[in-house]
Write a protein that holds these residues in place. Structure first.
Motif, PDB file in Angstrom:
ATOM      1  N   ARG A 187     -69.844 -35.934 -30.472  1.00 28.90           N
ATOM      2  CA  ARG A 187     -70.895 -35.146 -29.814  1.00 28.90           C
ATOM      3  C   ARG A 187     -71.398 -35.867 -28.556  1.00 28.90           C
ATOM      4  O   ARG A 187     -71.614 -35.252 -27.519  1.00 28.90           O
ATOM      5  CB  ARG A 187     -72.038 -34.952 -30.817  1.00 28.90           C
ATOM      6  N   LEU A 188     -71.528 -37.158 -28.660  1.00 25.68           N
ATOM      7  CA  LEU A 188     -72.009 -37.963 -27.535  1.00 25.68           C
ATOM      8  C   LEU A 188     -71.053 -37.838 -26.348  1.00 25.68           C
ATOM      9  O   LEU A 188     -71.469 -37.580 -25.206  1.00 25.68           O
ATOM     10  CB  LEU A 188     -72.128 -39.428 -27.993  1.00 25.68           C
ATOM     11  N   VAL A 189     -69.765 -37.990 -26.606  1.00 25.91           N
ATOM     12  CA  VAL A 189     -68.780 -37.895 -25.523  1.00 25.91           C
ATOM     13  C   VAL A 189     -68.771 -36.478 -24.941  1.00 25.91           C
ATOM     14  O   VAL A 189     -68.744 -36.283 -23.728  1.00 25.91           O
ATOM     15  CB  VAL A 189     -67.375 -38.295 -26.029  1.00 25.91           C
ATOM     16  N   ASP A 190     -68.837 -35.479 -25.821  1.00 26.09           N
ATOM     17  CA  ASP A 190     -68.900 -34.092 -25.354  1.00 26.09           C
ATOM     18  C   ASP A 190     -70.058 -33.896 -24.379  1.00 26.09           C
ATOM     19  O   ASP A 190     -69.899 -33.295 -23.319  1.00 26.09           O
ATOM     20  CB  ASP A 190     -69.130 -33.131 -26.538  1.00 26.09           C
ATOM     21  N   ARG A 240     -63.038 -42.435 -29.073  1.00 25.75           N
ATOM     22  CA  ARG A 240     -63.033 -40.969 -28.997  1.00 25.75           C
ATOM     23  C   ARG A 240     -62.255 -40.489 -27.760  1.00 25.75           C
ATOM     24  O   ARG A 240     -61.436 -39.579 -27.844  1.00 25.75           O
ATOM     25  CB  ARG A 240     -64.476 -40.464 -28.956  1.00 25.75           C
ATOM     26  N   ILE A 241     -62.509 -41.139 -26.639  1.00 29.40           N
ATOM     27  CA  ILE A 241     -61.843 -40.702 -25.408  1.00 29.40           C
ATOM     28  C   ILE A 241     -60.339 -40.971 -25.489  1.00 29.40           C
ATOM     29  O   ILE A 241     -59.516 -40.151 -25.091  1.00 29.40           O
ATOM     30  CB  ILE A 241     -62.470 -41.405 -24.184  1.00 29.40           C
ATOM     31  N   LYS A 242     -59.981 -42.122 -26.072  1.00 30.21           N
ATOM     32  CA  LYS A 242     -58.558 -42.436 -26.182  1.00 30.21           C
ATOM     33  C   LYS A 242     -57.853 -41.449 -27.108  1.00 30.21           C
ATOM     34  O   LYS A 242     -56.709 -41.066 -26.863  1.00 30.21           O
ATOM     35  CB  LYS A 242     -58.373 -43.881 -26.673  1.00 30.21           C
ATOM     36  N   VAL A 280     -57.313 -39.809 -17.740  1.00 27.64           N
ATOM     37  CA  VAL A 280     -58.017 -40.915 -18.378  1.00 27.64           C
ATOM     38  C   VAL A 280     -57.293 -42.224 -18.095  1.00 27.64           C
ATOM     39  O   VAL A 280     -56.070 -42.299 -18.187  1.00 27.64           O
ATOM     40  CB  VAL A 280     -58.088 -40.697 -19.903  1.00 27.64           C
ATOM     41  N   SER A 281     -58.045 -43.251 -17.734  1.00 23.95           N
ATOM     42  CA  SER A 281     -57.452 -44.562 -17.495  1.00 23.95           C
ATOM     43  C   SER A 281     -58.307 -45.613 -18.193  1.00 23.95           C
ATOM     44  O   SER A 281     -59.528 -45.591 -18.092  1.00 23.95           O
ATOM     45  CB  SER A 281     -57.419 -44.813 -15.980  1.00 23.95           C
ATOM     46  N   VAL A 292     -62.166 -44.849 -17.232  1.00 24.86           N
ATOM     47  CA  VAL A 292     -62.519 -43.941 -16.145  1.00 24.86           C
ATOM     48  C   VAL A 292     -61.870 -42.595 -16.410  1.00 24.86           C
ATOM     49  O   VAL A 292     -60.685 -42.516 -16.716  1.00 24.86           O
ATOM     50  CB  VAL A 292     -62.080 -44.488 -14.768  1.00 24.86           C
ATOM     51  N   LEU A 293     -62.678 -41.547 -16.356  1.00 26.04           N
ATOM     52  CA  LEU A 293     -62.168 -40.184 -16.514  1.00 26.04           C
ATOM     53  C   LEU A 293     -62.305 -39.459 -15.190  1.00 26.04           C
ATOM     54  O   LEU A 293     -63.405 -39.376 -14.642  1.00 26.04           O
ATOM     55  CB  LEU A 293     -62.980 -39.422 -17.566  1.00 26.04           C
TER      56      LEU A 293
END
Ligand SMILES: [Zn+2]
Length: 588
Positions: A187-190, A240-242, A280-281, A292-293
């Motif tokens: 939820r936080l990343v969203d 989460r991002i990965k 995404v990096s 970094v997105l």
């Protein structure tokens, strides 16, 4: 080229086809980088220690920077990654030397500090090896790579993103000890992504520092720290991002790159929602992984823009379109990273496609769109090789085939360009000319009846000529192939709502949105005579300003016009244009 040419780019509409992506709990706390080299504290994120005996400098560095300069300033290339030159420098290496190397190479640089004596011997070995004629041969003959499958994720927005973010942070913190508590981090990343898009950010940076993780947005070209998360949340957010980008979650010591597509505002099975592509990096740093997105919003695709929206004055539009209407020759767009070069080329490709049998998106390129012509795509074969493909140009009425550079598969710009030439193209866009081989193939292509569009990393239009010569193109060939060079910058616009005084909407910067500033150099006979005599960039620039058809309006003059019109400020023009012009100093 296989029909997958465009598949590296985000696919076609995939609304609501969301897959629920499971999130593994963070396995270990973030690895606090490797031990910094002594002295590396000068840089806030120390790189992992590097064995200087195994260092492999880029051929361009060894060719363009001489041994003496390299030794004097203790600066050596450690190769290039994604177009960035990695530099090994000593504690004593001056920032100007580092900067000059970047200007000379025409690409961004990233320095790492190492002990001076080790660098000195590495430099000597590198130049000695070059003298013995060891040359790198880049791979060729590989088919263009199939793009990686891009995962799709649905994220939910919020009506009060600020409040919900605070709540999500608290929840995620208290949930750290729970074995099943995955949702709060998701939820936080969203919410972070949602907020970033709402604000119109182009990038989101997640940067771990000592006890905190900074969330920073790039807005109109500048980074703003918008949120500080407790350091304990870093691992969960990164994981989460990965997962979203299908990266290797366990791998925390090597940089990784990936992509994802997110749909915002549409739940699972929903038929509406805004689709955004993410690049995404990740990179290890002292206090954990830096992420970094890049947010790529198809709704803002540059091909939907007309030249006026880019900020190009009508007289420049007409001269520029005359050059890109030709069936051969090279037209270059130049400027530093982030100056909008690619955006201009995308708009150009869309215009070429539209005016050659494609859907008429822009009847009048200066003022805006005309009617929809309902064509089935361009009558021309338009192909690109890019690093990376940023926007999908295969929409209705467009028929641009895009291929992405894939170094691992040997698909470099030069190799891609050669493949394209076997595909009977009419118009070719090469993402960037940054090496001798690409320059050579681009010139050949332009001389054999192809219009070639590309970018160069130079400060002004006249310097592009010198750069091509630096890259090994004979001045005679420059004259017979190069049609025009468009230099450009992006300046921030004064925020009209607060009259530049600063408000919450513009994060107290006084600016909102950006506009292009352009300088178009057309190669007329007088200019070609100077190029044939190998005249310097300042001499070429002076001639262009005197030139036929009213003379060239320089970046500086174009910027001043915007200041007079009340669109931007003197300080902004100086920051964006003059700060860079002042560094045009010869290195070798
Ligand atoms: Zn404002």
């Amino acid at each position: 080229m296989t029909p997958t040419a465009g598949s590296a780019a985000p696919g076609s509409a995939a609304v609501g086809v969301a897959t629920a992506v499971p999130v593994p709990a963070p396995r270990t706390p973030p690895v606090p980088g490797t031990v910094p080299t002594p002295g590396a504290t000068a840089i806030d994120e120390a790189p992992p220690a590097r064995d200087l005996r195994a260092v492999n400098p880029s051929p361009e560095f060894l060719r363009l920077i001489n041994h003496d300069y390299s030794r004097r300033h203790l600066v050596l290339s450690a190769g290039t990654t994604d177009g960035v030159e990695r530099l090994i420098i000593a504690q004593t290496t001056g920032p100007l030397a580092v900067f000059n190397v970047g200007v000379r190479l025409g690409r961004p640089v990233e320095p790492e500090i190492h002990p001076g004596e080790l660098i000195a011997s590495a430099i000597d070995r590198a130049y000695a090896a070059r003298a013995h004629g060891r040359s790198d041969t880049s791979g060729d003959g590989l088919a263009p790579g199939d793009g990686p499958e891009v995962p799709k994720v649905t994220i939910e927005g919020s009506s009060d993103v600020e409040r919900d973010l605070e709540a999500a942070v608290r929840e995620a913190e208290s949930d750290l000890l729970s074995t099943q508590g995955k949702a709060p981090t998701v939820r936080l990343v969203d919410l972070v992504l949602f907020e970033a898009l709402q604000r119109g950010a182009s990038d989101v940076h997640i940067q771990p520092v000592r006890d905190l993780t900074l969330i920073r947005y790039r807005l109109d070209g500048s980074l703003h720290t918008v949120r500080e998360l407790p350091g304990a949340l870093a691992a969960g957010v990164t994981t989460r991002i990965k997962v979203m980008a299908r990266l290797d979650v366990a791998e925390q010591r090597s940089p990784q790159d990936g992509r994802a597509t997110v749909t915002i505002g549409g739940g699972v099975g929903a038929s509406s929602g805004r689709r955004i592509d993410l690049r995404v990096s990740t990179l290890p740093s002292t206090y954990g992984q830096r992420v970094v997105l890049r947010l790529l919003d198809p709704a803002r695709s540059p091909h939907l823009l007309n030249f006026a929206a880019l900020g190009m004055p009508p007289e420049v539009v007409h001269k520029f379109l005359a050059q890109v209407s030709k069936t051969s020759g090279i037209v270059l767009s130049t400027g530093p990273t982030g100056s909008g070069k690619t955006t201009t080329l995308y708009a150009t490709l869309a215009w070429i496609s539209a005016t050659n049998g494609g859907e008429i998106l822009q009847k009048d390129p200066v003022r805006g769109r005309g009617r929809s012509g309902g064509g089935h795509g361009s009558e021309l074969n338009i192909m690109t090789i890019e690093d990376p493909v940023e926007y999908d140009l295969s929409g209705p009425g467009l028929s641009v085939s895009q291929t992405q550079v894939d170094i691992k598969k040997g698909l470099t710009f030069a190799a891609g360009l050669r493949h394209i030439l076997r595909q009977d193209p009419d118009v070719i866009m090469v993402g960037e000319i940054r090496d001798e081989e690409t320059a050579r193939v681009a010139v050949q292509a332009s001389l054999t009846g192809h219009l070639v569009l590309s970018t160069l990393h130079t400060n002004d239009a006249a310097s592009a000529v010198a750069r091509l010569v630096d890259l090994g193109v004979d001045p005679f060939l420059v004259n017979s192939s190069l049609s025009a060079v468009l230099a450009q910058r992006l300046v921030r616009k004064i925020h009209a709502a607060c009259a530049g005084r600063g408000c919450s909407e513009c994060l107290d910067t006084g600016y909102r949105g950006r506009l292009g500033v352009f300088e178009l150099l057309v190669l007329d006979p007088a200019m070609k005579a100077l190029i044939a005599r190998r005249c310097s960039a300042p001499e070429l620039k002076a001639q262009a300003q005197r030139g036929s058809g009213g003379g060239m309006v320089t970046l500086r003059e174009a910027g001043s016009a915007l200041v007079r019109a009340g669109i931007t400020t003197e300080a902004e023009v100086t920051r964006v244009i003059e700060a860079l012009e002042a560094t045009d100093e010869v290195v070798t």
